[in-house]
Design a protein around this motif. Structure first.
Motif, PDB file in Angstrom:
ATOM      1  N   SER A 212       0.716  -1.316  -0.139  1.00 16.00           N
ATOM      2  CA  SER A 212      -0.228   0.073  -0.032  1.00 16.00           C
ATOM      3  C   SER A 212       0.942   1.514  -0.079  1.00 16.00           C
ATOM      4  N   SER A 213       0.341   2.513   0.204  1.00 15.54           N
ATOM      5  CA  SER A 213       1.147   3.428   0.333  1.00 15.54           C
ATOM      6  C   SER A 213       0.607   4.681   1.152  1.00 15.54           C
ATOM      7  N   ALA A 214       1.700   5.617   1.489  1.00 17.68           N
ATOM      8  CA  ALA A 214       1.239   6.800   2.601  1.00 17.68           C
ATOM      9  C   ALA A 214       0.232   7.555   1.572  1.00 17.68           C
TER      10      ALA A 214
ATOM     11  N   PHE B  80       9.027  10.095 -12.577  1.00 15.23           N
ATOM     12  CA  PHE B  80       8.428  11.172 -12.035  1.00 15.23           C
ATOM     13  C   PHE B  80       8.673  11.382 -10.589  1.00 15.23           C
ATOM     14  N   ASN B  81       9.383  10.453  -9.918  1.00 17.42           N
ATOM     15  CA  ASN B  81       9.779  10.781  -8.430  1.00 17.42           C
ATOM     16  C   ASN B  81      11.080  11.844  -8.498  1.00 17.42           C
ATOM     17  N   LEU B  82      10.991  12.387  -7.439  1.00 19.22           N
ATOM     18  CA  LEU B  82      12.182  13.320  -7.109  1.00 19.22           C
ATOM     19  C   LEU B  82      13.569  12.780  -7.221  1.00 19.22           C
ATOM     20  N   LEU B  83      13.958  11.663  -6.520  1.00 17.35           N
ATOM     21  CA  LEU B  83      15.332  11.465  -6.614  1.00 17.35           C
ATOM     22  C   LEU B  83      15.667  10.842  -7.917  1.00 17.35           C
TER      23      LEU B  83
ATOM     24  N   ARG C 209       3.137  24.904  -7.708  1.00 16.33           N
ATOM     25  CA  ARG C 209       2.967  23.351  -7.294  1.00 16.33           C
ATOM     26  C   ARG C 209       2.135  22.468  -8.038  1.00 16.33           C
ATOM     27  N   ARG C 210       2.510  21.244  -7.646  1.00 12.04           N
ATOM     28  CA  ARG C 210       2.000  20.017  -8.669  1.00 12.04           C
ATOM     29  C   ARG C 210       0.658  19.886  -7.941  1.00 12.04           C
ATOM     30  N   GLN C 211      -0.424  19.615  -8.913  1.00 14.88           N
ATOM     31  CA  GLN C 211      -1.802  19.442  -8.518  1.00 14.88           C
ATOM     32  C   GLN C 211      -1.697  18.059  -7.762  1.00 14.88           C
ATOM     33  N   GLY C 212      -2.402  18.300  -6.427  1.00 10.65           N
ATOM     34  CA  GLY C 212      -2.732  16.861  -5.861  1.00 10.65           C
ATOM     35  C   GLY C 212      -1.495  16.814  -4.861  1.00 10.65           C
ATOM     36  N   ASP C 213      -0.514  17.498  -4.734  1.00  7.83           N
ATOM     37  CA  ASP C 213       0.664  17.457  -3.984  1.00  7.83           C
ATOM     38  C   ASP C 213       0.366  17.912  -2.374  1.00  7.83           C
ATOM     39  N   VAL C 214       0.885  17.183  -1.206  1.00  8.25           N
ATOM     40  CA  VAL C 214       0.318  17.862  -0.069  1.00  8.25           C
ATOM     41  C   VAL C 214       1.679  18.528   0.831  1.00  8.25           C
TER      42      VAL C 214
ATOM     43  N   THR D 191      -6.545   9.097  -8.133  1.00  7.51           N
ATOM     44  CA  THR D 191      -7.259   7.866  -8.458  1.00  7.51           C
ATOM     45  C   THR D 191      -6.210   6.654  -7.872  1.00  7.51           C
ATOM     46  N   TYR D 192      -5.017   6.788  -8.172  1.00  4.54           N
ATOM     47  CA  TYR D 192      -4.090   5.846  -7.953  1.00  4.54           C
ATOM     48  C   TYR D 192      -4.036   5.570  -6.294  1.00  4.54           C
ATOM     49  N   GLY D 193      -4.218   6.435  -5.477  1.00 10.09           N
ATOM     50  CA  GLY D 193      -4.389   6.307  -3.910  1.00 10.09           C
ATOM     51  C   GLY D 193      -5.522   5.635  -3.753  1.00 10.09           C
TER      52      GLY D 193
ATOM     53  N   LEU E 250      16.026  20.425 -12.325  1.00 12.21           N
ATOM     54  CA  LEU E 250      14.948  20.181 -11.469  1.00 12.21           C
ATOM     55  C   LEU E 250      13.919  21.268 -11.322  1.00 12.21           C
ATOM     56  N   LEU E 251      12.700  20.874 -11.555  1.00 11.49           N
ATOM     57  CA  LEU E 251      11.737  21.679 -11.492  1.00 11.49           C
ATOM     58  C   LEU E 251      11.049  21.500 -10.025  1.00 11.49           C
ATOM     59  N   VAL E 252      11.214  22.360  -9.217  1.00  6.70           N
ATOM     60  CA  VAL E 252      10.753  22.420  -7.891  1.00  6.70           C
ATOM     61  C   VAL E 252       9.348  22.755  -7.895  1.00  6.70           C
ATOM     62  N   TYR E 253       8.617  21.986  -7.331  1.00 11.99           N
ATOM     63  CA  TYR E 253       6.975  21.909  -7.246  1.00 11.99           C
ATOM     64  C   TYR E 253       6.341  22.993  -6.199  1.00 11.99           C
ATOM     65  N   GLY E 254       6.896  24.175  -6.165  1.00 11.92           N
ATOM     66  CA  GLY E 254       6.231  25.156  -5.332  1.00 11.92           C
ATOM     67  C   GLY E 254       7.217  25.456  -3.961  1.00 11.92           C
TER      68      GLY E 254
ATOM     69  N   PHE F 178       6.270   5.228   2.642  1.00 10.95           N
ATOM     70  CA  PHE F 178       6.506   6.415   2.571  1.00 10.95           C
ATOM     71  C   PHE F 178       7.259   6.632   1.070  1.00 10.95           C
ATOM     72  N   ASN F 179       8.186   7.392   1.122  1.00 11.48           N
ATOM     73  CA  ASN F 179       8.840   7.468  -0.245  1.00 11.48           C
ATOM     74  C   ASN F 179      10.165   6.629  -0.508  1.00 11.48           C
ATOM     75  N   PRO F 180      10.009   5.348  -1.097  1.00  7.62           N
ATOM     76  CA  PRO F 180      11.049   4.538  -1.435  1.00  7.62           C
ATOM     77  C   PRO F 180      12.187   5.262  -2.240  1.00  7.62           C
TER      78      PRO F 180
ATOM     79  N   ILE G 186       7.440  18.428   2.439  1.00  2.00           N
ATOM     80  CA  ILE G 186       8.024  17.604   3.209  1.00  2.00           C
ATOM     81  C   ILE G 186       7.722  15.958   2.793  1.00  2.00           C
ATOM     82  N   ARG G 187       8.772  15.347   2.735  1.00  2.00           N
ATOM     83  CA  ARG G 187       8.401  13.956   2.345  1.00  2.00           C
ATOM     84  C   ARG G 187       9.401  12.983   3.562  1.00  2.00           C
ATOM     85  N   ASP G 188       8.924  11.479   3.543  1.00  2.00           N
ATOM     86  CA  ASP G 188       9.902  10.714   4.627  1.00  2.00           C
ATOM     87  C   ASP G 188      10.350   9.745   3.470  1.00  2.00           C
TER      88      ASP G 188
HETATM   89  C1  WQD Z   1       8.495  14.260  -3.636  1.00  2.00           C
HETATM   90  C2  WQD Z   1       8.357  15.551  -3.546  1.00  2.00           C
HETATM   91  C3  WQD Z   1       7.042  16.921  -4.937  1.00  2.00           C
HETATM   92  C4  WQD Z   1       9.751  15.838  -8.510  1.00  2.00           C
HETATM   93  C5  WQD Z   1       4.483   9.634  -5.071  1.00  2.00           C
HETATM   94  C6  WQD Z   1       3.252   9.041  -5.032  1.00  2.00           C
HETATM   95  C7  WQD Z   1       3.114   8.167  -3.961  1.00  2.00           C
HETATM   96  C8  WQD Z   1       4.253   7.051  -3.822  1.00  2.00           C
HETATM   97  C9  WQD Z   1       5.700   7.823  -4.120  1.00  2.00           C
HETATM   98  C10 WQD Z   1       3.534   5.297  -5.224  1.00  2.00           C
HETATM   99  C11 WQD Z   1       7.100  16.367  -3.546  1.00  2.00           C
HETATM  100  C12 WQD Z   1       8.580  17.218  -5.197  1.00  2.00           C
HETATM  101  C13 WQD Z   1       8.971  16.152  -7.114  1.00  2.00           C
HETATM  102  C14 WQD Z   1       9.837  16.846  -9.232  1.00  2.00           C
HETATM  103  C15 WQD Z   1       9.529  18.251  -7.121  1.00  2.00           C
HETATM  104  N1  WQD Z   1       4.263   6.249  -4.907  1.00  2.00           N
HETATM  105  N2  WQD Z   1       9.113  17.159  -6.720  1.00  2.00           N
HETATM  106  N3  WQD Z   1      10.045  18.128  -8.446  1.00  2.00           N
HETATM  107  O1  WQD Z   1       4.546  12.681  -4.611  1.00  2.00           O
HETATM  108  O2  WQD Z   1       5.483  12.451  -2.749  1.00  2.00           O
HETATM  109  O3  WQD Z   1       4.631  10.381  -3.694  1.00  2.00           O
HETATM  110  O4  WQD Z   1       5.618   8.879  -5.233  1.00  2.00           O
HETATM  111  O5  WQD Z   1       2.861   4.872  -4.359  1.00  2.00           O
HETATM  112  O6  WQD Z   1       2.068   7.743  -3.686  1.00  2.00           O
HETATM  113  O7  WQD Z   1       2.231  10.167  -4.804  1.00  2.00           O
HETATM  114  O8  WQD Z   1       6.817  11.533  -4.666  1.00  2.00           O
HETATM  115  O9  WQD Z   1       9.051  12.011  -5.378  1.00  2.00           O
HETATM  116  O10 WQD Z   1       7.082  12.533  -6.950  1.00  2.00           O
HETATM  117  O11 WQD Z   1       7.591  14.030  -4.884  1.00  2.00           O
HETATM  118  O12 WQD Z   1       9.547  19.424  -6.553  1.00  2.00           O
HETATM  119  O13 WQD Z   1      10.183  16.970 -10.428  1.00  2.00           O
HETATM  120  O14 WQD Z   1       9.350  16.225  -4.561  1.00  2.00           O
HETATM  121  O15 WQD Z   1       6.223  18.078  -5.250  1.00  2.00           O
HETATM  122  O16 WQD Z   1       7.150  17.461  -2.638  1.00  2.00           O
HETATM  123  P1  WQD Z   1       5.349  12.046  -3.761  1.00  2.00           P
HETATM  124  P2  WQD Z   1       7.788  12.584  -5.574  1.00  2.00           P
END
Ligand code: WQD
Ligand code: NAD
Length: 366
Positions: free
Chosen positions: A127-129, A216-219, A310-315, A155-157, A233-237, A196-198, A248-250
């Motif tokens: 499952s997922s955070a 599409f993930n940050l790292l 900000r990216r839509q749906g981000d918290v 929808t994924y969530g 890198l585009l920083v979303y907000g 959380f964020n693998p 903030i993410r874990d």
């Molecule tokens: C992390 C942070 C972005 C890309 C997603 C899914 C979640 C789980 C993990 C599957 C956020 C910011 C990101 C970029 C940025 N997946 N960012 N520029 O969104 O926390 O979680 O992946 O289950 O369900 O929602 O992970 O790595 O996309 O983003 O600024 O180009 O980095 O806004 O704050 P996220 P992420």
């Protein structure tokens, strides 16, 4: 003699391949089913390269119940399932929701039906955070405990919440029905692991994340900036209510995440709890700017970025309270964010083509 035999769905994918490696290294036998929709069979060669053991592999789609039946019939020794196979792109899930419900929810139902026919009754589920959505909407819920109200924002969530419900209902019904029939009933168990964020890769540089499409993930995106594949890198907000304005993410190292699955499997076998949810996170929150700094440090150069909308749906904040997993599963993250950044960079720098290239000789000699 193997400790047990585990069917791993999605076992050639990112987290599935690391969990398969950890299972083999801990004397489990593994049977993988994967459609290879987002992964490559080369992951299996790398697993064997690292641990000297090879899992059985079947190219099977989890929505194909008859094909799953064949695998269970061929391997009556399977006693548990770890279920990773899914579609996982948050943005895409809003564009083609029916496909996400068909594969994620429908595929999980096929899997549970096939397991039931073959008396396989332990399931550990990815499952997922993201099921918590915006946990900051509820007072005092950061760091997030498992009893935080769920409320996915995409929808994924929602597919993850539905699958958690389907597993819970099915396991509870199987226990009730067996009890009523005077049969042993507590063999049916489920672990709902909310990651959380693998991130990160194998410290050898031989295994890492290698999706078929664009990351599409940050790292992974920071990795692309470091190799020059992306300009910045585009920083979303940067207007979030955090100390530097970014979200903030874990972030949790994939090796720690893999070991969390073994801990959950052991807990199910020993305690037969029915269905339970556990957070798998470190309990440490990091902002996007902190991640850019940490990764820039291991790469040895300041990675360029630009702040955009900000990216839509981000918290704002998804940081785990991992106390329940720490106590009950006797599991805790061992590796740091710095380890994850260093391991990711070793993987990316040495394997610019991912699994589409042979590993460099220097890694094989190490
Ligand atoms: C992390 C942070 C972005 C890309 C997603 C899914 C979640 C789980 C993990 C599957 C956020 C910011 C990101 C970029 C940025 N997946 N960012 N520029 O969104 O926390 O979680 O992946 O289950 O369900 O929602 O992970 O790595 O996309 O983003 O600024 O180009 O980095 O806004 O704050 P996220 P992420
Ligand atoms: P991944 O895409 O690398 O792995 C998923 C695997 O499932 C792939 O090998 C893919 O080929 C396979 N697959 C997809 N559809 C299939 C189908 N219909 N039949 C059989 N196999 C199929 O993703 P991952 O990051 O390793 O994620 C594994 C699981 O963890 C997923 O369920 C995902 O939703 C969940 N998860 C991932 C993250 C994350 O950030 N990576 C966070 C929380 C939860």
């Amino acid at each position: 003699m193997a400790v047990g035999t585990v069917l791993v769905t999605g076992g050639t994918g990112y987290i599935g391949s690391f969990t398969t490696l950890a299972l083999l290294q801990n004397d489990y036998d593994v049977v993988i089913v994967d459609s290879l929709y987002n992964s490559s069979k080369v992951a299996i060669d790398r697993i064997e390269l690292i641990c000297g053991k090879r899992p059985a592999f079947y190219q099977v789609d989890i929505t194909d119940e008859a094909a799953l039946d064949d695998v269970f019939a061929k391997h009556p020794e399977i006693d548990s399932v770890i279920h990773f196979a899914a579609l996982k792109a948050v943005g895409e899930s809003g564009e083609i929701p029916l496909e996400y419900y068909r594969v994620n929810v429908g595929g999980s139902i096929s899997l549970l039906r096939s397991m039931s026919k073959h008396n396989v009754s332990n399931i550990v589920f990815s499952s997922s955070a993201t099921v918590y959505g915006d946990a900051t909407r509820v007072p005092n819920m950061i760091p997030i405990p498992e009893h935080c109200p769920i409320g996915p924002t995409n929808t994924y969530g929602r597919t993850k919440v539905m699958i958690e419900t389907v597993i819970t209902d099915h396991v509870e019904a199987q226990r009730r029905n067996n009890k009523k029939a005077g049969k042993p009933y507590d063999q049916w168990n489920g672990a709902l692991l909310r990651y959380f964020n693998p991130c990160g890769a194998h410290p050898s540089g031989l295994m890492g994340e290698d999706p078929q499409g664009v990351p599409f993930n940050l790292l992974p995106l920071l990795g692309k900036v470091a190799t020059g594949d992306r300009e910045k890198l585009l920083v979303y907000g940067d207007d979030y209510a955090s100390h530097d304005g970014t979200a903030i993410r874990d972030y949790i190292h994939v090796l720690d995440l893999a070991s969390g699955h073994l801990a959950a499997l052991k807990y199910l076998r020993e305690n037969k709890p029915g269905v339970k949810a556990w957070n798998l996170g470190s309990g440490r929150g990091s902002t996007v700017f902190e991640m850019i700094k940490a990764f820039s440090h291991v790469v040895g150069q300041d990675l360029p970025y630009e702040v955009v909308e900000r990216r839509q749906g981000d918290v704002l904040n998804l940081t785990a309270n991992p106390a329940l997993a720490n106590e009950e599963l006797k599991w805790k993250t061992q590796l740091t964010l710095e380890d994850a950044c260093a391991d990711l960079w070793r993987w990316v720098e040495n394997n610019p083509q991912g699994y589409r290239q042979d590993p460099p000789a220097k890694l094989l000699e190490a």
